[in-house]
Design a protein around this motif. Structure first.
Motif, PDB file in Angstrom:
ATOM      1  N   ALA A 164     120.273  -5.334 122.866  1.00  0.00           N
ATOM      2  CA  ALA A 164     121.358  -4.995 123.684  1.00  0.00           C
ATOM      3  C   ALA A 164     122.283  -3.903 122.627  1.00  0.00           C
ATOM      4  CB  ALA A 164     122.532  -6.060 123.994  1.00  0.00           C
ATOM      5  N   ASN A 165     121.796  -4.044 121.439  1.00  0.00           N
ATOM      6  CA  ASN A 165     122.504  -3.067 120.221  1.00  0.00           C
ATOM      7  C   ASN A 165     121.174  -2.035 119.629  1.00  0.00           C
ATOM      8  OD1 ASN A 165     125.274  -4.343 119.964  1.00  0.00           O
ATOM      9  ND2 ASN A 165     124.129  -6.023 120.141  1.00  0.00           N
ATOM     10  N   PRO A 166     120.842  -1.291 120.388  1.00  0.00           N
ATOM     11  CA  PRO A 166     119.682  -0.806 119.785  1.00  0.00           C
ATOM     12  C   PRO A 166     119.764  -0.093 118.552  1.00  0.00           C
ATOM     13  CG  PRO A 166     120.173   0.357 121.930  1.00  0.00           C
ATOM     14  CD  PRO A 166     120.945  -1.076 121.727  1.00  0.00           C
ATOM     15  N   CYS A 167     120.980   0.715 118.603  1.00  0.00           N
ATOM     16  CA  CYS A 167     120.995   1.634 117.496  1.00  0.00           C
ATOM     17  C   CYS A 167     121.119   0.593 116.021  1.00  0.00           C
ATOM     18  CB  CYS A 167     122.529   2.482 117.496  1.00  0.00           C
ATOM     19  SG  CYS A 167     122.200   3.458 118.833  1.00  0.00           S
ATOM     20  N   VAL A 168     121.647  -0.485 116.107  1.00  0.00           N
ATOM     21  CA  VAL A 168     121.855  -1.262 114.965  1.00  0.00           C
ATOM     22  C   VAL A 168     120.355  -1.569 114.746  1.00  0.00           C
ATOM     23  CG1 VAL A 168     122.680  -3.426 114.194  1.00  0.00           C
ATOM     24  CG2 VAL A 168     124.153  -1.806 115.769  1.00  0.00           C
ATOM     25  N   ALA A 169     119.547  -2.224 115.612  1.00  0.00           N
ATOM     26  CA  ALA A 169     118.367  -2.635 115.554  1.00  0.00           C
ATOM     27  C   ALA A 169     117.217  -1.539 114.779  1.00  0.00           C
ATOM     28  CB  ALA A 169     117.537  -2.953 116.767  1.00  0.00           C
ATOM     29  N   ILE A 170     117.590  -0.394 115.284  1.00  0.00           N
ATOM     30  CA  ILE A 170     116.889   0.854 114.688  1.00  0.00           C
ATOM     31  C   ILE A 170     117.225   0.981 113.126  1.00  0.00           C
ATOM     32  CG2 ILE A 170     117.005   3.445 114.725  1.00  0.00           C
ATOM     33  CD1 ILE A 170     116.706   3.016 117.709  1.00  0.00           C
ATOM     34  N   LEU A 171     118.550   0.996 112.894  1.00  0.00           N
ATOM     35  CA  LEU A 171     118.942   1.332 111.604  1.00  0.00           C
ATOM     36  C   LEU A 171     118.535   0.180 110.492  1.00  0.00           C
ATOM     37  CD1 LEU A 171     122.735   1.800 112.525  1.00  0.00           C
ATOM     38  CD2 LEU A 171     121.390   3.490 111.179  1.00  0.00           C
ATOM     39  N   MET A 172     118.481  -1.058 110.955  1.00  0.00           N
ATOM     40  CA  MET A 172     117.985  -2.172 110.212  1.00  0.00           C
ATOM     41  C   MET A 172     116.495  -1.932 110.021  1.00  0.00           C
ATOM     42  SD  MET A 172     120.063  -4.129 108.988  1.00  0.00           S
ATOM     43  CE  MET A 172     119.240  -5.062 108.367  1.00  0.00           C
ATOM     44  N   SER A 173     115.660  -2.000 111.019  1.00  0.00           N
ATOM     45  CA  SER A 173     114.076  -1.860 110.884  1.00  0.00           C
ATOM     46  C   SER A 173     113.721  -0.536 110.171  1.00  0.00           C
ATOM     47  CB  SER A 173     113.649  -1.858 112.348  1.00  0.00           C
ATOM     48  OG  SER A 173     113.858  -0.796 112.917  1.00  0.00           O
ATOM     49  N   THR A 174     114.435   0.644 110.374  1.00  0.00           N
ATOM     50  CA  THR A 174     113.821   1.653 109.678  1.00  0.00           C
ATOM     51  C   THR A 174     114.430   1.783 108.174  1.00  0.00           C
ATOM     52  OG1 THR A 174     114.393   2.907 111.700  1.00  0.00           O
ATOM     53  CG2 THR A 174     114.010   4.343 109.818  1.00  0.00           C
ATOM     54  N   ALA A 175     115.640   1.219 107.797  1.00  0.00           N
ATOM     55  CA  ALA A 175     115.826   1.015 106.635  1.00  0.00           C
ATOM     56  C   ALA A 175     114.794   0.292 105.713  1.00  0.00           C
ATOM     57  CB  ALA A 175     117.482   0.592 106.393  1.00  0.00           C
ATOM     58  N   LEU A 176     114.584  -0.849 106.383  1.00  0.00           N
ATOM     59  CA  LEU A 176     113.758  -2.052 105.814  1.00  0.00           C
ATOM     60  C   LEU A 176     112.285  -1.315 105.469  1.00  0.00           C
ATOM     61  CD1 LEU A 176     114.477  -5.293 107.687  1.00  0.00           C
ATOM     62  CD2 LEU A 176     114.993  -4.613 105.300  1.00  0.00           C
ATOM     63  N   LYS A 177     111.811  -0.576 106.586  1.00  0.00           N
ATOM     64  CA  LYS A 177     110.662  -0.097 106.442  1.00  0.00           C
ATOM     65  C   LYS A 177     110.374   0.893 104.895  1.00  0.00           C
ATOM     66  CE  LYS A 177     109.025   3.376 108.782  1.00  0.00           C
ATOM     67  NZ  LYS A 177     108.642   4.339 110.021  1.00  0.00           N
ATOM     68  N   HIS A 178     111.432   1.772 105.113  1.00  0.00           N
ATOM     69  CA  HIS A 178     111.410   2.745 104.032  1.00  0.00           C
ATOM     70  C   HIS A 178     111.813   2.065 102.720  1.00  0.00           C
ATOM     71  CE1 HIS A 178     110.865   6.805 105.806  1.00  0.00           C
ATOM     72  NE2 HIS A 178     111.374   6.003 107.014  1.00  0.00           N
ATOM     73  N   GLY A 180     110.282  -0.385 101.826  1.00  0.00           N
ATOM     74  CA  GLY A 180     109.298  -1.404 101.258  1.00  0.00           C
ATOM     75  C   GLY A 180     109.263  -2.768 101.736  1.00  0.00           C
ATOM     76  N   LEU A 181     110.240  -3.046 102.452  1.00  0.00           N
ATOM     77  CA  LEU A 181     110.485  -4.608 102.692  1.00  0.00           C
ATOM     78  C   LEU A 181     109.774  -5.040 104.031  1.00  0.00           C
ATOM     79  CD1 LEU A 181     113.983  -4.634 101.462  1.00  0.00           C
ATOM     80  CD2 LEU A 181     112.239  -5.714 100.270  1.00  0.00           C
ATOM     81  N   ALA A 251     114.689  11.027  97.289  1.00  0.00           N
ATOM     82  CA  ALA A 251     113.797  11.500  98.290  1.00  0.00           C
ATOM     83  C   ALA A 251     113.296  10.547  99.184  1.00  0.00           C
ATOM     84  CB  ALA A 251     112.590  11.937  97.382  1.00  0.00           C
ATOM     85  N   ALA A 252     113.195   9.374  98.719  1.00  0.00           N
ATOM     86  CA  ALA A 252     112.918   8.169  99.562  1.00  0.00           C
ATOM     87  C   ALA A 252     114.167   7.785 100.572  1.00  0.00           C
ATOM     88  CB  ALA A 252     112.571   6.790  98.889  1.00  0.00           C
ATOM     89  N   ALA A 253     115.258   7.896 100.061  1.00  0.00           N
ATOM     90  CA  ALA A 253     116.499   7.723 100.996  1.00  0.00           C
ATOM     91  C   ALA A 253     116.538   8.815 102.022  1.00  0.00           C
ATOM     92  CB  ALA A 253     117.720   7.514 100.148  1.00  0.00           C
ATOM     93  N   GLN A 254     116.328  10.037 101.307  1.00  0.00           N
ATOM     94  CA  GLN A 254     116.353  11.128 102.423  1.00  0.00           C
ATOM     95  C   GLN A 254     115.105  11.171 103.585  1.00  0.00           C
ATOM     96  OE1 GLN A 254     118.746  13.521 102.921  1.00  0.00           O
ATOM     97  NE2 GLN A 254     117.687  13.882 104.594  1.00  0.00           N
ATOM     98  N   ALA A 255     114.169  10.234 103.337  1.00  0.00           N
ATOM     99  CA  ALA A 255     113.041  10.371 104.390  1.00  0.00           C
ATOM    100  C   ALA A 255     113.240   9.400 105.136  1.00  0.00           C
ATOM    101  CB  ALA A 255     111.693   9.773 103.626  1.00  0.00           C
ATOM    102  N   ALA A 256     114.166   8.410 104.770  1.00  0.00           N
ATOM    103  CA  ALA A 256     114.703   7.275 105.625  1.00  0.00           C
ATOM    104  C   ALA A 256     115.895   7.757 106.474  1.00  0.00           C
ATOM    105  CB  ALA A 256     115.276   5.947 104.980  1.00  0.00           C
TER     106      ALA A 256
END
Ligand SMILES: C[S@@+](CC[C@H](N)C(=O)[O-])C[C@H]1O[C@@H](n2cnc3c(N)ncnc32)[C@H](O)[C@@H]1O
Length: 286
Positions: A164-178, A180-181, A251-256
């Motif tokens: 029900a909060n897809p943007c928050v979920a996207i932010l968290m999962s994409t940040a963690l992926k970039h 390396g967590l 660079a890694a932050a920009q990719a995220a």
């Protein structure tokens, strides 16, 4: 190998340091946040039973947007004590209160899990988008209950479940992926969605000793002119995301951020951008 134990004090220190940095960004976005949370905030103050003359505790008050609403409601015979872990963000709250002409607002730097306030001194207590960031929210709720007079009302606002909060979920999962967590349990303590698990917050309220516990779900879409405007809000104000991405090189932050932007573009509308959000308002009584 066992996962390392969650160090609550280290987590809170990181939370405080990050909010010291995000304080100005959150304050600068007050008009957008105010419009986003308008209906939910009014409902929260109603559900806590805040009325003229009330003495109110505002936990994790931030830059004080809801504090000012409370100050207006309680009037000159009432008062509000705004508490936050971050001194920098509370300075904005104090300045905003003075500018609005409220003389009944006091601010105090404190951990919501160790409030350092008098027992049974308050008619009502609220916390808007704060409790989910506590590593031990039960302790925070026990502290709020201790601060309330018998019969005093409490109401907290937190995000509900990830879908029900897809943007928050996207932010968290994409940040963690970039970073390396590994993907994180969204209901892990201290995270933005940590109290969204159905039934969890009611159970915590009851365990803390509150009675007449009830949760209301409220849709609160965040409408902005563009995806960029939401990204700007997140980059300057959303501490939990910065807590993850802050450790990356440029660079890694920009990719995220590039991937986050692409995924958030899915929420563009004919007139701008709108991110769905669902909030839980949980009320109880000492
Ligand atoms: C998302 S902001 C919400 C601020 C404000 N309530 C609002 O809705 O505009 C979260 C706030 O919680 C505060 N916070 C996080 N953990 C805390 C804790 N353990 N004790 C007190 N405040 C805390 C942060 O410093 C930050 O100001």
């Amino acid at each position: 190998m066992n996962a390392p134990a969650f160090d609550q004090e280290a987590f809170k220190l990181a939370t405080r340091n990050q909010w010291e940095k995000s304080a100005r960004g959150w304050n600068d976005h007050t008009p957008q946040i105010r419009a986003w949370l308008r209906t939910a905030t009014d409902a929260m103050l109603d559900m806590a039973g805040i009325r003229p003359g009330s003495r109110v505790l505002d936990v994790a008050a931030g830059a004080g947007d809801q504090t000012l609403d409370i100050a207006g409601r309680v009037g000159p015979r009432g008062s509000v004590l705004a508490i936050d872990l971050s001194a920098a963000i509370l300075e904005f709250a104090q300045a905003n209160a003075l500018r609005a002409g409220h003389r009944n607002v006091e601010t105090r730097v404190a951990d919501g899990e160790r409030l350092r306030v008098e027992e049974a001194g308050f008619d009502a207590a609220v916390s808007r988008l704060g409790l989910m960031l506590f590593p031990d929210p039960l302790r925070g709720l026990r502290e709020m209950r201790r601060a309330l007079k018998p019969g005093g009302g409490v109401c907290t606002m937190v995000f509900s479940k990830p879908d029900a909060n897809p943007c928050v979920a996207i932010l968290m999962s994409t940040a963690l992926k970039h970073a390396g967590l590994p993907p994180r349990d969204p209901y892990q303590p201290g995270g933005l969605l940590s109290l969204g698990k159905p039934g969890l917050i009611d159970e915590l309220f009851r365990t803390a000793g509150f009675r007449d516990v009830a949760t209301t779900r409220i849709d609160a879409p965040f409408g902005l002119p563009s995806t960029q405007a939401y990204l700007d809000f997140i980059r300057t104000s959303a501490s939990p995301i910065q807590q993850i991405l802050g450790k990356l090189d440029a660079a890694a932050a920009q990719a995220a951020w590039t991937e986050i932007e692409e995924r958030l573009d899915a929420f563009r509308t004919a007139s701008g951008w709108e991110g769905p959000n669902e909030l839980l308002l949980t009320a109880g009584r000492r």
